[in-house]
Scaffold this motif. Structure first.
Motif, PDB file in Angstrom:
ATOM      1  N   THR A 221      18.943 -24.643  -3.272  1.00  0.00           N
ATOM      2  CA  THR A 221      20.128 -24.136  -2.589  1.00  0.00           C
ATOM      3  C   THR A 221      21.312 -24.008  -3.536  1.00  0.00           C
ATOM      4  OG1 THR A 221      19.370 -25.238  -0.592  1.00  0.00           O
ATOM      5  CG2 THR A 221      21.646 -24.501  -0.613  1.00  0.00           C
ATOM      6  N   VAL A 222      21.406 -24.911  -4.511  1.00  0.00           N
ATOM      7  CA  VAL A 222      22.516 -24.876  -5.457  1.00  0.00           C
ATOM      8  C   VAL A 222      22.546 -23.552  -6.212  1.00  0.00           C
ATOM      9  CG1 VAL A 222      23.545 -25.963  -7.485  1.00  0.00           C
ATOM     10  CG2 VAL A 222      22.497 -27.382  -5.704  1.00  0.00           C
ATOM     11  N   SER A 223      21.399 -23.129  -6.712  1.00  0.00           N
ATOM     12  CA  SER A 223      21.345 -21.877  -7.463  1.00  0.00           C
ATOM     13  C   SER A 223      21.674 -20.687  -6.572  1.00  0.00           C
ATOM     14  CB  SER A 223      19.962 -21.695  -8.096  1.00  0.00           C
ATOM     15  OG  SER A 223      18.954 -21.589  -7.104  1.00  0.00           O
ATOM     16  N   PHE A 224      21.239 -20.724  -5.318  1.00  0.00           N
ATOM     17  CA  PHE A 224      21.534 -19.627  -4.394  1.00  0.00           C
ATOM     18  C   PHE A 224      23.029 -19.517  -4.138  1.00  0.00           C
ATOM     19  CE2 PHE A 224      22.394 -18.402   0.046  1.00  0.00           C
ATOM     20  CZ  PHE A 224      21.981 -17.079  -0.003  1.00  0.00           C
ATOM     21  N   ILE A 225      23.701 -20.656  -3.954  1.00  0.00           N
ATOM     22  CA  ILE A 225      25.139 -20.644  -3.669  1.00  0.00           C
ATOM     23  C   ILE A 225      25.917 -20.161  -4.886  1.00  0.00           C
ATOM     24  CG2 ILE A 225      27.115 -22.128  -3.165  1.00  0.00           C
ATOM     25  CD1 ILE A 225      25.249 -23.790  -1.415  1.00  0.00           C
ATOM     26  N   VAL A 226      25.524 -20.615  -6.068  1.00  0.00           N
ATOM     27  CA  VAL A 226      26.188 -20.153  -7.290  1.00  0.00           C
ATOM     28  C   VAL A 226      25.976 -18.654  -7.470  1.00  0.00           C
ATOM     29  CG1 VAL A 226      26.201 -20.319  -9.811  1.00  0.00           C
ATOM     30  CG2 VAL A 226      26.053 -22.394  -8.420  1.00  0.00           C
TER      31      VAL A 226
ATOM     32  N   ILE B 299      36.169 -20.764   0.348  1.00  0.00           N
ATOM     33  CA  ILE B 299      36.071 -22.156  -0.089  1.00  0.00           C
ATOM     34  C   ILE B 299      35.014 -22.916   0.714  1.00  0.00           C
ATOM     35  CG2 ILE B 299      37.307 -24.372  -0.082  1.00  0.00           C
ATOM     36  CD1 ILE B 299      39.810 -22.855  -0.927  1.00  0.00           C
ATOM     37  N   PHE B 300      34.969 -22.667   2.023  1.00  0.00           N
ATOM     38  CA  PHE B 300      34.085 -23.456   2.879  1.00  0.00           C
ATOM     39  C   PHE B 300      32.693 -22.851   3.057  1.00  0.00           C
ATOM     40  CE2 PHE B 300      38.139 -25.312   4.068  1.00  0.00           C
ATOM     41  CZ  PHE B 300      37.804 -26.664   4.168  1.00  0.00           C
ATOM     42  N   ILE B 301      32.499 -21.600   2.660  1.00  0.00           N
ATOM     43  CA  ILE B 301      31.175 -20.993   2.780  1.00  0.00           C
ATOM     44  C   ILE B 301      30.120 -21.738   1.951  1.00  0.00           C
ATOM     45  CG2 ILE B 301      29.821 -18.962   2.123  1.00  0.00           C
ATOM     46  CD1 ILE B 301      32.064 -17.234   3.227  1.00  0.00           C
ATOM     47  N   PRO B 302      30.378 -22.064   0.663  1.00  0.00           N
ATOM     48  CA  PRO B 302      29.358 -22.796  -0.094  1.00  0.00           C
ATOM     49  C   PRO B 302      29.003 -24.147   0.525  1.00  0.00           C
ATOM     50  CG  PRO B 302      30.969 -21.842  -1.574  1.00  0.00           C
ATOM     51  CD  PRO B 302      31.512 -21.667  -0.188  1.00  0.00           C
ATOM     52  N   TYR B 303      30.013 -24.881   0.977  1.00  0.00           N
ATOM     53  CA  TYR B 303      29.745 -26.178   1.605  1.00  0.00           C
ATOM     54  C   TYR B 303      28.937 -25.998   2.887  1.00  0.00           C
ATOM     55  CZ  TYR B 303      30.511 -30.565   4.074  1.00  0.00           C
ATOM     56  OH  TYR B 303      30.319 -31.722   4.773  1.00  0.00           O
ATOM     57  N   GLY B 304      29.300 -24.985   3.675  1.00  0.00           N
ATOM     58  CA  GLY B 304      28.565 -24.732   4.908  1.00  0.00           C
ATOM     59  C   GLY B 304      27.121 -24.354   4.639  1.00  0.00           C
ATOM     60  N   LEU B 305      26.901 -23.516   3.641  1.00  0.00           N
ATOM     61  CA  LEU B 305      25.536 -23.128   3.306  1.00  0.00           C
ATOM     62  C   LEU B 305      24.715 -24.313   2.818  1.00  0.00           C
ATOM     63  CD1 LEU B 305      26.090 -19.702   1.511  1.00  0.00           C
ATOM     64  CD2 LEU B 305      25.026 -20.083   3.739  1.00  0.00           C
ATOM     65  N   SER B 306      25.313 -25.144   1.959  1.00  0.00           N
ATOM     66  CA  SER B 306      24.582 -26.301   1.438  1.00  0.00           C
ATOM     67  C   SER B 306      24.257 -27.297   2.543  1.00  0.00           C
ATOM     68  CB  SER B 306      25.394 -26.988   0.338  1.00  0.00           C
ATOM     69  OG  SER B 306      26.601 -27.523   0.860  1.00  0.00           O
ATOM     70  N   THR B 307      25.148 -27.424   3.522  1.00  0.00           N
ATOM     71  CA  THR B 307      24.903 -28.329   4.641  1.00  0.00           C
ATOM     72  C   THR B 307      23.838 -27.767   5.575  1.00  0.00           C
ATOM     73  OG1 THR B 307      27.183 -29.119   4.566  1.00  0.00           O
ATOM     74  CG2 THR B 307      25.969 -29.532   6.590  1.00  0.00           C
ATOM     75  N   PHE B 308      23.920 -26.468   5.857  1.00  0.00           N
ATOM     76  CA  PHE B 308      22.990 -25.837   6.779  1.00  0.00           C
ATOM     77  C   PHE B 308      21.584 -25.725   6.183  1.00  0.00           C
ATOM     78  CE2 PHE B 308      20.968 -21.943   8.435  1.00  0.00           C
ATOM     79  CZ  PHE B 308      20.868 -22.289   9.778  1.00  0.00           C
ATOM     80  N   LEU B 309      21.518 -25.293   4.914  1.00  0.00           N
ATOM     81  CA  LEU B 309      20.227 -25.067   4.276  1.00  0.00           C
ATOM     82  C   LEU B 309      19.649 -26.330   3.664  1.00  0.00           C
ATOM     83  CD1 LEU B 309      20.994 -21.687   2.473  1.00  0.00           C
ATOM     84  CD2 LEU B 309      19.830 -22.017   4.657  1.00  0.00           C
ATOM     85  N   GLY B 310      20.511 -27.323   3.434  1.00  0.00           N
ATOM     86  CA  GLY B 310      20.056 -28.492   2.702  1.00  0.00           C
ATOM     87  C   GLY B 310      20.087 -28.199   1.223  1.00  0.00           C
ATOM     88  N   ARG B 311      20.124 -29.223   0.401  1.00  0.00           N
ATOM     89  CA  ARG B 311      20.276 -29.013  -1.046  1.00  0.00           C
ATOM     90  C   ARG B 311      18.976 -29.183  -1.791  1.00  0.00           C
ATOM     91  NH1 ARG B 311      25.415 -32.657  -2.437  1.00  0.00           N
ATOM     92  NH2 ARG B 311      24.989 -31.927  -4.528  1.00  0.00           N
ATOM     93  N   GLY B 312      17.867 -29.136  -1.056  1.00  0.00           N
ATOM     94  CA  GLY B 312      16.569 -29.152  -1.730  1.00  0.00           C
ATOM     95  C   GLY B 312      16.121 -30.511  -2.166  1.00  0.00           C
ATOM     96  N   HIS B 313      16.746 -31.581  -1.625  1.00  0.00           N
ATOM     97  CA  HIS B 313      16.370 -32.935  -2.027  1.00  0.00           C
ATOM     98  C   HIS B 313      15.517 -33.577  -0.939  1.00  0.00           C
ATOM     99  CE1 HIS B 313      18.952 -32.570  -5.420  1.00  0.00           C
ATOM    100  NE2 HIS B 313      20.036 -32.476  -4.690  1.00  0.00           N
TER     101      HIS B 313
END
Length: 306
Positions: A180-185, A292-306
């Motif tokens: 998810t990190v790479s997708f958000i970046v 600003i909040f879109i990346p945080y929302g995406l990481s929360t919704f999709l999970g960070r792959g951990h």
């Protein structure tokens, strides 16, 4: 992960080149591009503070589980990333930009000094006809001589963007889960590159550079981030093999520092332009806040792959 990075890099380069080609055929409403630039600025800031920096800290801590929290290493990595962008902007390409408090990239009247911003923002281009972005002649002289420093500055900045994308693809994930990190970046860079590519091409046309040469400059700019991303990924993979992720964490934090510089210095969130076609302050704030909040929302919704 390498295949995923290659696909992301190809898409990023193609979209950047495609966006830059549009001013050669169309005229854009300035306020619409302003909104896209504001959203891109927010995305860079949100990706840095909400995704890249936390991920880098977590990666470093996981690499040294039995040691105290590495405050010094985290702080130094962020400071180095931020400072490197400062050095590049101010010293490596000093002729590629001149900061102007009233605008980031402005079309000057004839016979006045050329002012070009290191990180072009089409939202600050002065319009020659109402709300449209139409280039004007900047100053007499060779178009190539004036176009080169602008392209060089943006290419160097794009190389730093590529390091961020390459480092993001090194983030540790659970087998079978998406990074998810790479997708958000990738998303943040995609929306950041579009207005920058538009600004680059518009500015190149304004220097009276022939259109075939404009396409060449745009191609070099568009290819710089993909090539840098793949090269940095391979380099960090080679150097970081067996280090438990410590180097990957440092690379992420360095990238976070560069993103912070871009979002707060090169494209300041507090910027206000004097042109009549600017978007309203409330609209700008809403777009930046959403970004600003879109990346945080995406990481929360999709999970960070951990």
């Amino acid at each position: 992960m390498l295949l995923q990075l290659v696909v992301m890099s190809a898409l990023l380069g193609a979209c950047s080149f495609g966006a830059g080609m549009l001013p050669l055929s169309f005229v854009f409403a300035k306020n619409q591009v302003d909104r896209l630039a504001a959203l891109g600025t927010g995305l860079l800031l949100g990706a840095a503070l909400g995704v890249i920096i936390p991920e880098g800290m977590e990666t470093i801590v996981a690499a040294h589980p039995n040691q105290p929290f590495p405050i010094s290493q985290v702080a130094l990595s962020l400071l180095v990333g931020f400072t490197l962008m400062l050095i590049i902007e101010q010293l490596v390409t000093p002729n590629a930009h001149t900061h102007d408090a009233s605008s980031d990239l402005i079309m000057r009247p004839k016979n006045t000094p050329l002012t070009l911003e290191f990180d072009a923002d089409l939202g600050d281009l002065e319009s020659s006809q109402g709300s449209s972005v139409l280039p004007q002649s900047l100053e007499t002289g060779s178009g190539r001589e004036r176009a080169f420093p602008l392209t060089l500055g943006l290419v160097i900045h794009s190389l730093a963007d590529g390091i961020a994308l390459g480092a993001a693809n090194l983030a540790k994930t659970t087998p079978g889960t998406a990074n998810t990190v790479s997708f958000i970046v990738f998303l943040a860079l995609l929306l950041h590159k579009a207005p920058t590519s538009l600004a680059l091409t518009t500015s190149l046309i304004a220097t009276n550079l022939p259109r075939p040469d404009c396409k060449k400059h745009l191609a070099v700019f568009s290819a710089s981030t993909p090539l840098s991303a793949i090269a940095s990924y391979l380099l960090f993979s080679l150097l970081g093999d067996g280090d438990g992720g410590g180097l990957t964490g440092v690379a992420l934090l360095l990238s976070g520092g560069t993103f912070l510089y871009v979002a707060t210095v090169l494209q300041p969130i507090s910027h206000h332009s004097a042109t009549a076609a600017d978007i309203k302050p409330l609209t700008r704030v809403l777009h930046i806040t959403a970004g600003i909040f879109i990346p945080y929302g995406l990481s929360t919704f999709l999970g960070r792959g951990h």
